[in-house]
Design a protein around this motif. Sequence first.
Motif, short mmCIF file in Angstrom:
data_model
loop_
_atom_site.label_atom_id
_atom_site.label_comp_id
_atom_site.label_asym_id
_atom_site.label_seq_id
_atom_site.Cartn_x
_atom_site.Cartn_y
_atom_site.Cartn_z
N GLN A 93 -4.93 7.38 -3.49
CA GLN A 93 -4.48 8.09 -1.79
C GLN A 93 -4.52 6.22 -1.59
OE1 GLN A 93 -8.50 10.19 -2.42
NE2 GLN A 93 -7.32 12.09 -1.96
N GLN A 94 -5.69 4.90 -1.47
CA GLN A 94 -5.05 3.94 -0.64
C GLN A 94 -4.03 3.11 -1.20
OE1 GLN A 94 -8.07 0.72 -1.92
NE2 GLN A 94 -10.24 2.46 -1.22
N GLN B 261 1.13 2.64 2.17
CA GLN B 261 2.83 2.04 2.22
C GLN B 261 3.42 3.61 3.50
OE1 GLN B 261 4.43 4.34 -1.59
NE2 GLN B 261 6.05 4.51 -0.52
N ASP B 262 1.98 4.65 3.72
CA ASP B 262 3.07 5.51 4.25
C ASP B 262 2.59 4.97 5.80
OD1 ASP B 262 2.96 7.66 2.89
OD2 ASP B 262 1.45 8.73 3.60
N PRO C 213 -11.31 -7.08 -1.89
CA PRO C 213 -11.18 -5.35 -1.61
C PRO C 213 -9.57 -4.95 -1.82
CG PRO C 213 -11.78 -6.31 0.57
CD PRO C 213 -11.38 -7.51 -0.53
N ASN C 214 -9.56 -3.47 -2.85
CA ASN C 214 -8.64 -2.95 -3.52
C ASN C 214 -8.07 -2.84 -2.26
OD1 ASN C 214 -9.94 -3.19 -5.86
ND2 ASN C 214 -10.97 -1.12 -5.97
N ILE D 8 -3.72 -3.58 -2.04
CA ILE D 8 -2.57 -2.59 -2.18
C ILE D 8 -1.63 -3.06 -1.01
CG2 ILE D 8 -2.88 -0.91 -1.46
CD1 ILE D 8 -4.57 0.39 -3.20
N PHE D 9 -2.45 -3.76 -0.24
CA PHE D 9 -1.61 -4.07 1.09
C PHE D 9 -0.09 -4.71 0.57
CE2 PHE D 9 -1.07 -6.73 4.58
CZ PHE D 9 -0.90 -5.67 6.06
N PHE D 10 -1.53 -5.61 0.18
CA PHE D 10 -0.13 -7.21 -0.66
C PHE D 10 0.79 -6.59 -1.45
CE2 PHE D 10 -3.75 -10.30 -0.15
CZ PHE D 10 -3.62 -10.38 1.13
#
Length: 90
Positions: A5-6, A11-12, A76-77, A81-83
């Motif tokens: 979900q993260q 991505q969204d 943090p996860n 994910i952002f990277f």
Amino acid sequence: MTIEQQKQFIQDFFEKYYAKQAAICETALMLPDVPQLMLAEGADSNEEWNKWKLIPSTITEKDIAALEKQLGVSLPNILKIFFTTYFHFF
């Protein structure tokens, strides 16, 4: 939020933000020798102004682990994910 979900959230976010910015500014200043991969479809790499596009990040989990080790921290996860989602334009 689960990891999946993260990932979908980030991505969204990128896609919606990019779409909004692309609607406001049809072009963006490109530096010399920008790889064709970074140009939006139909852009001419010989022009000074061109539209960019989102491209998948090339940062890997191994890269993040090395950075965490170098800094002596655990990211943090959501930042990981952002990277690892997209890059360019941001």
